[in-house]
Motif scaffolding. Sequence first.
Motif, PDB file in Angstrom:
ATOM      1  N   HIS A 431       0.891  -1.167   0.000  1.00  8.59           N
ATOM      2  CA  HIS A 431       0.000   0.000   0.000  1.00  8.59           C
ATOM      3  C   HIS A 431       0.924   1.209   0.000  1.00  8.59           C
ATOM      4  O   HIS A 431       1.410   1.639   1.057  1.00  8.59           O
ATOM      5  N   ASN A 432       1.175   1.763  -1.168  1.00  5.81           N
ATOM      6  CA  ASN A 432       2.142   2.844  -1.331  1.00  5.81           C
ATOM      7  C   ASN A 432       1.441   4.169  -1.604  1.00  5.81           C
ATOM      8  O   ASN A 432       0.305   4.196  -2.090  1.00  5.81           O
ATOM      9  N   MET A 433       2.121   5.261  -1.310  1.00  7.56           N
ATOM     10  CA  MET A 433       1.538   6.593  -1.468  1.00  7.56           C
ATOM     11  C   MET A 433       2.545   7.568  -2.070  1.00  7.56           C
ATOM     12  O   MET A 433       3.728   7.519  -1.730  1.00  7.56           O
ATOM     13  N   GLY A 453      -1.456   3.515  -4.194  1.00  5.24           N
ATOM     14  CA  GLY A 453      -1.406   2.330  -5.035  1.00  5.24           C
ATOM     15  C   GLY A 453      -1.394   1.075  -4.179  1.00  5.24           C
ATOM     16  O   GLY A 453      -0.571   0.931  -3.269  1.00  5.24           O
ATOM     17  N   LEU A 454      -2.306   0.150  -4.462  1.00 10.63           N
ATOM     18  CA  LEU A 454      -2.448  -1.059  -3.654  1.00 10.63           C
ATOM     19  C   LEU A 454      -2.262  -2.295  -4.517  1.00 10.63           C
ATOM     20  O   LEU A 454      -2.708  -2.336  -5.672  1.00 10.63           O
ATOM     21  N   LYS A 455      -1.635  -3.292  -3.921  1.00  9.12           N
ATOM     22  CA  LYS A 455      -1.390  -4.533  -4.646  1.00  9.12           C
ATOM     23  C   LYS A 455      -1.589  -5.725  -3.719  1.00  9.12           C
ATOM     24  O   LYS A 455      -1.283  -5.665  -2.527  1.00  9.12           O
ATOM     25  N   GLY A 456      -2.100  -6.810  -4.287  1.00  3.02           N
ATOM     26  CA  GLY A 456      -2.220  -8.069  -3.573  1.00  3.02           C
ATOM     27  C   GLY A 456      -3.132  -7.999  -2.377  1.00  3.02           C
ATOM     28  O   GLY A 456      -4.178  -7.353  -2.371  1.00  3.02           O
ATOM     29  N   ASP A 498      -6.358   4.862 -13.350  1.00  2.00           N
ATOM     30  CA  ASP A 498      -5.956   3.668 -14.099  1.00  2.00           C
ATOM     31  C   ASP A 498      -4.510   3.272 -13.856  1.00  2.00           C
ATOM     32  O   ASP A 498      -4.172   2.086 -13.843  1.00  2.00           O
ATOM     33  N   SER A 499      -3.637   4.254 -13.683  1.00  2.38           N
ATOM     34  CA  SER A 499      -2.214   3.934 -13.558  1.00  2.38           C
ATOM     35  C   SER A 499      -1.476   5.096 -12.912  1.00  2.38           C
ATOM     36  O   SER A 499      -2.023   6.192 -12.733  1.00  2.38           O
ATOM     37  N   HIS A 500      -0.206   4.835 -12.565  1.00  2.00           N
ATOM     38  CA  HIS A 500       0.672   5.870 -12.047  1.00  2.00           C
ATOM     39  C   HIS A 500       2.090   5.535 -12.486  1.00  2.00           C
ATOM     40  O   HIS A 500       2.495   4.368 -12.492  1.00  2.00           O
ATOM     41  N   SER A 501       2.851   6.553 -12.831  1.00  2.00           N
ATOM     42  CA  SER A 501       4.175   6.336 -13.413  1.00  2.00           C
ATOM     43  C   SER A 501       5.252   6.009 -12.391  1.00  2.00           C
ATOM     44  O   SER A 501       6.346   5.564 -12.759  1.00  2.00           O
ATOM     45  N   HIS A 502       4.980   6.214 -11.116  1.00  2.00           N
ATOM     46  CA  HIS A 502       6.001   5.977 -10.100  1.00  2.00           C
ATOM     47  C   HIS A 502       6.421   4.501 -10.109  1.00  2.00           C
ATOM     48  O   HIS A 502       5.591   3.605 -10.243  1.00  2.00           O
ATOM     49  N   SER A 503       7.716   4.256  -9.937  1.00  2.00           N
ATOM     50  CA  SER A 503       8.236   2.883 -10.006  1.00  2.00           C
ATOM     51  C   SER A 503       7.642   1.982  -8.936  1.00  2.00           C
ATOM     52  O   SER A 503       7.565   0.762  -9.126  1.00  2.00           O
ATOM     53  N   ARG A 563       6.038   5.424   1.198  1.00  2.00           N
ATOM     54  CA  ARG A 563       5.404   6.727   1.010  1.00  2.00           C
ATOM     55  C   ARG A 563       6.448   7.769   0.631  1.00  2.00           C
ATOM     56  O   ARG A 563       7.546   7.795   1.221  1.00  2.00           O
ATOM     57  N   GLU A 564       6.091   8.590  -0.303  1.00  2.00           N
ATOM     58  CA  GLU A 564       6.874   9.784  -0.623  1.00  2.00           C
ATOM     59  C   GLU A 564       5.985  10.998  -0.407  1.00  2.00           C
ATOM     60  O   GLU A 564       4.881  11.068  -0.963  1.00  2.00           O
ATOM     61  N   ILE A 565       6.451  11.911   0.414  1.00  2.00           N
ATOM     62  CA  ILE A 565       5.693  13.111   0.742  1.00  2.00           C
ATOM     63  C   ILE A 565       6.485  14.321   0.249  1.00  2.00           C
ATOM     64  O   ILE A 565       7.634  14.534   0.661  1.00  2.00           O
TER      65      ILE A 565
END
Length: 649
Positions: A431-433, A453-456, A498-503, A563-565
């Motif tokens: 669960h990234n931000m 962004g959430l996965k699994g 739909d998407s985000h460019s962050h790695s 998280r990146e703030i």
Amino acid sequence: MKPLLSIIFSGLFITTFAKNNETVFSWEKNPVYSEIPDKYAKEKIIGINYDESISFYYNDYDVLEATHVLHRKIRLNNDQAINKFNKISFSMNNVIELMDIGARAIKPDGRIVNFDQNNLKEVKDEKEGEALRIFAIDGIELGDEVEFYFVRKIHPSSFGRTYFQFDYPMLSASFEIISPPNLIYDVKGYNGFPDASHAVLNDERNRFYCSMTDIPLIKEEKYSFLNPRKARIEYRLDYNYARGRSQILTWDDAAQTFYEDIYLNVNQKGIEKWHKEVGPITGTIREKAAQIEEYLKTNIYIQDYHIPQFSDLSFILENKVTSEKGIVKLYANLFKKHGIKHQLVLTSDRSKIKFDKDFQSWNFLNNYLIFLPDIDTYLDPGNIAFRLGCVSGTLTATDGLFVEPVQIGDFHSAIGKIKYIPPSSHKDNYHNMVIDISVDPNSNIVNIENYQGLKGLNGGFMKYYYRMVDKETKTKMLRSFLPSEIPDSEINLIELSDSHSHSRMKDAEFIIHSKVSPSSYLELAGDKLLLKVGLVIGLQAQMYFEQDRKARVETEFNRSYYREIFFKVPDGYKIANPESTVLNVSQKIDDEIVFLFKSDYSYSGNSYKVTIDEYYKRIFADKDQFEGFKNVVNAAADFNKVVLVLEKE
């Protein structure tokens, strides 16, 4: 007639004898108010005894039956305890006949209030669909002891389980099996409860008996599962000497039985119809399995009960409904039809019960997975929101029975192998931000734009639930990902992206985009601004007051949070305490960092950036590692308290 068998249970005289296949239970005619150890004097509820007996016998038609006796006594010391036990219920599932029942309240002065048989009622649990008997015990007062028993003639089971530990102490508990000479049972105790001893009675019947005194109460503890920690027994039928001297009902027997039920009892015309229904299946093994899974999880409804029709593939095709067992049968035969090598896996949900590979009880075979060995991937057939590679976390990090097909000429069968089901990596459940913050000093408004962004298992599966629900529910689902302290009036935008460019989000399955302007995140202190930057990651769990820990740590699944703030410092201001966002807390196991919360910052010009890396790479942590785990959890909660002080340059 079989001779009288007298047994002493917890100081209470119980008589069990068989005559015309009947069992009689007798309790003390003049019960004495129990003596309670001083250490339990202030407990709200005290279990005096919990005694259970199962007597197996052959009836006049040489059919095996059983008589089940349960006898309990409980001291009730407050109103909550009285409300809990003034009505007693028990299941009538698998019951042939309710043979006897008794209940009474024993007063501190020795008076007895007997149960009125007219209070016995028959009800049905609508949720579980099972028949129940329920009765009320009138006249219960503070300090009374409630005592009850029931005797039921039941259809015999080759496997069973009984719990003896509750949220109150139990002074004494026992378990007994009486069986004919040819039937040998194995009774294993768990979590301190002893294994049963075996004795041969004068009439050559077998007796298996175990007991325990002074069983402490058990409590819920964060990051552990209650039920598997309770003192209990498991029993299984181990030998039937009437059929030979070999052990029966083994893992191999289970595998063969399950294999025959899934693969051999199949109408091939039904398979062909399904082949046409699903349509062309092409590509790699992974792609073909995913196509079949997507079709079935989109089109077939799975009930939480099983009836014979749910194993009929033609019935499933026509009605688009089945059970979990039925859907496993459908997957298996479609995979077989399309040449997808697979193994069926039966296991236990470890949040409910731990799979014991050394005790061959089929009661552990409650949940299904499908393993695809060519791509080393599991499929969860019963969960409509999980897709290939994502399975319920509590079905992993445990053992399971793998059903491996074998073929000798035209003979088809299977063998059972116990193997470990590994948990997914923390990297597969994230669960990234990515958060952007700006502040307007003139209006004291904070603007926050957030991509989550959430996965699994850490939320990625929500994608499939989201597409099935109505618009109102969709809104509620997205709203749940925003801090609850932000009122709706301060939410400017919330949508699915739909998407985000962050790695760290490129393979996210569920992405929420939001813009909010919370008034509570910024405060004035003279000519300074106080920005509650720690709240932007959402409120975190905390374990500040965990004391007297009994259980080891056990979580559902491995997980991670990144998280990146980004904070744009307003013109004319500087951050007086930029280092306040720095935290570094970790726990090592075998020289590897397995739990981590690490936050750091960079500050240049009016650009301030915080990077947070948090992960949990192990499902389990022993008690000597608990403090480290707790400190990592609390570090995330500590970050919530971080406030940046903005002062004028």
